[in-house]
Design a protein around this motif. Structure first.
Motif, mmCIF file in Angstrom:
data_model
loop_
_atom_site.group_PDB
_atom_site.id
_atom_site.type_symbol
_atom_site.label_atom_id
_atom_site.label_comp_id
_atom_site.label_asym_id
_atom_site.label_seq_id
_atom_site.Cartn_x
_atom_site.Cartn_y
_atom_site.Cartn_z
ATOM 1 N N ASP A 35 -7.955 -67.630 98.898
ATOM 2 C CA ASP A 35 -8.316 -68.595 99.942
ATOM 3 C C ASP A 35 -7.613 -68.283 101.260
ATOM 4 O O ASP A 35 -6.514 -67.738 101.275
ATOM 5 N N GLY A 36 -8.257 -68.651 102.358
ATOM 6 C CA GLY A 36 -7.618 -68.546 103.675
ATOM 7 C C GLY A 36 -8.221 -67.510 104.606
ATOM 8 O O GLY A 36 -7.693 -67.269 105.690
ATOM 9 N N ASN A 37 -9.358 -66.918 104.217
ATOM 10 C CA ASN A 37 -9.982 -65.908 105.081
ATOM 11 C C ASN A 37 -10.405 -66.497 106.431
ATOM 12 O O ASN A 37 -10.255 -65.862 107.473
ATOM 13 N N GLY A 38 -10.961 -67.712 106.377
ATOM 14 C CA GLY A 38 -11.448 -68.350 107.609
ATOM 15 C C GLY A 38 -10.300 -68.642 108.563
ATOM 16 O O GLY A 38 -10.398 -68.398 109.774
ATOM 17 N N GLY A 51 -12.813 -62.367 108.732
ATOM 18 C CA GLY A 51 -11.746 -62.747 107.803
ATOM 19 C C GLY A 51 -12.100 -62.328 106.387
ATOM 20 O O GLY A 51 -11.267 -61.798 105.645
ATOM 21 N N HIS A 52 -13.365 -62.524 106.033
ATOM 22 C CA HIS A 52 -13.802 -62.116 104.686
ATOM 23 C C HIS A 52 -13.712 -60.592 104.532
ATOM 24 O O HIS A 52 -13.339 -60.080 103.488
ATOM 25 N N ARG A 53 -14.074 -59.890 105.598
ATOM 26 C CA ARG A 53 -14.001 -58.423 105.540
ATOM 27 C C ARG A 53 -12.563 -57.969 105.300
ATOM 28 O O ARG A 53 -12.291 -57.080 104.498
ATOM 29 N N ALA A 78 -14.111 -65.439 93.953
ATOM 30 C CA ALA A 78 -14.605 -64.847 95.203
ATOM 31 C C ALA A 78 -15.589 -65.754 95.932
ATOM 32 O O ALA A 78 -15.677 -65.721 97.157
ATOM 33 N N PHE A 79 -16.367 -66.534 95.168
ATOM 34 C CA PHE A 79 -17.410 -67.357 95.798
ATOM 35 C C PHE A 79 -17.768 -68.483 94.837
ATOM 36 O O PHE A 79 -18.198 -68.231 93.713
ATOM 37 N N SER A 80 -17.565 -69.715 95.300
ATOM 38 C CA SER A 80 -17.796 -70.835 94.379
ATOM 39 C C SER A 80 -19.230 -71.336 94.505
ATOM 40 O O SER A 80 -19.934 -71.059 95.480
HETATM 41 C C1 IPE Z 1 -11.814 -67.886 100.923
HETATM 42 O O1 IPE Z 1 -11.567 -68.116 102.270
HETATM 43 C C2 IPE Z 1 -13.106 -67.159 100.678
HETATM 44 C C3 IPE Z 1 -14.197 -68.001 100.166
HETATM 45 C C4 IPE Z 1 -14.063 -69.234 99.774
HETATM 46 C C5 IPE Z 1 -15.511 -67.410 100.070
HETATM 47 P P1 IPE Z 1 -12.179 -69.334 103.061
HETATM 48 O O2 IPE Z 1 -13.462 -68.888 103.685
HETATM 49 O O3 IPE Z 1 -12.280 -70.539 102.219
HETATM 50 O O4 IPE Z 1 -11.079 -69.539 104.193
HETATM 51 P P2 IPE Z 1 -10.514 -70.907 104.769
HETATM 52 O O5 IPE Z 1 -10.095 -71.758 103.624
HETATM 53 O O6 IPE Z 1 -11.639 -71.527 105.557
HETATM 54 O O7 IPE Z 1 -9.374 -70.501 105.624
#
Ligand code: IPE
Ligand code: IPE
Ligand code: MG
Length: 257
Positions: A35-38, A51-53, A78-80
């Protein structure tokens, strides 16, 4: 007030790896809520897909770390199922990244002895993503050094509903009696049927929740919450979590003096 430094803050990945080897039991099965890519992207004023990349690179490093540590099963969320509700552009970017990850990594995964499995409601994947999944699963099926479970389009409650339906069908068909149903009856009907339960569950980015991941399987799993955002997570942070795990006293409800 200064933050209390982590005990292992100064240790390098190699030092932590040496330490965890001396400490003793390595968790057989490590699960991670990545978690935390965004937030990682937002901090850099970048669009979320970047961020995902970056998160994809972290996956590579953590897989290598798991191999080095001798972990047998690595489960990555990876993906819910709930992530399908994100904007179509983000979902599309994630599906493309899945294809890209597989195309880039399949040879190395196969050579490193990794068996990849993809767990979740795969019928919802885009056709190219589904083909990529089929390829990596097929090409790595003969491996056994590390089992890499990629949870994609996965929700734990949906997994349990699916198991309950299968059990109900067996009962209706007369092949299973209600009083024969036990823990194993349920466990055998989950995607994780042939995996031991996770010993250690790591969630990155500091969130204190499970977000519908492996609810049945984590009954006695040790939890480790890392403040690090997933794209900044790597083998060093994995080793740090394993070293912390090794100092836990797993009691399973019993008394161990
Ligand atoms: C985790 O990062 C990846 C997925 C859930 C696909 P997020 O996309 O949830 O990143 P935040 O939580 O918004 O920072
Ligand atoms: C959990 O992260 C799912 C994955 C890491 C794939 P989310 O970012 O979707 O979880 P919430 O929404 O913060 O609970
Ligand atoms: Mg998140």
């Amino acid at each position: 007030m200064t933050a209390r430094p982590s005990v292992h803050q100064a240790a390098t990945a190699d030092e932590l790896l040496a330490r965890l080897r001396v400490h003793g039991a390595v968790p057989r099965h490590v699960a991670i809520i990545m978690d935390g890519n965004g937030r990682w992207a937002r901090e850099r004023l970048l669009p979320r897909p970047l961020g995902h990349r970056s998160g994809m690179k972290a996956v590579r490093d953590v897989v290598e770390g798991a191999l080095a540590a001798g972990v047998e099963y690595l489960s990555l969320f990876a993906f819910s199922q709930e992530n399908w509700q994100r904007p179509a552009t983000e979902v599309g970017a994630l599906m493309s990244l899945l294809e890209e990850y597989i195309a880039r990594e399949v040879d190395e995964l196969r050579e490193q002895g990794v068996r990849v499995r993809v767990l979740g409601d795969l019928a919802r994947l885009t056709p190219p993503a589904a083909r990529a999944v089929e390829r990596v699963v097929g090409e790595t099926a003969g491996n056994s050094r590390l089992t890499l479970n990629l949870f994609i389009s996965y929700g734990s409650r949906a997994e349990l509903v699916r198991a309950v339906r299968a059990i109900a069908a067996d009962v209706a068909a007369g092949t299973l009696a209600p009083d024969e149903i036990d823990d194993a009856t349920i466990a055998q009907r989950l995607y994780t049927a042939d995996c031991p339960d996770p010993d250690l569950l790591i969630r990155t980015s500091g969130e204190l929740r499970i977000s519908n991941f492996l609810l049945w399987q984590i009954a006695y799993t040790e939890l480790f919450i890392s403040p690090v955002l997933w794209p900044d997570f790597g083998r060093r942070e994995l080793f740090e979590a394993i070293v912390a795990y090794q100092s836990r006293d797993r009691r399973f409800g019993r008394v161990t003096v």
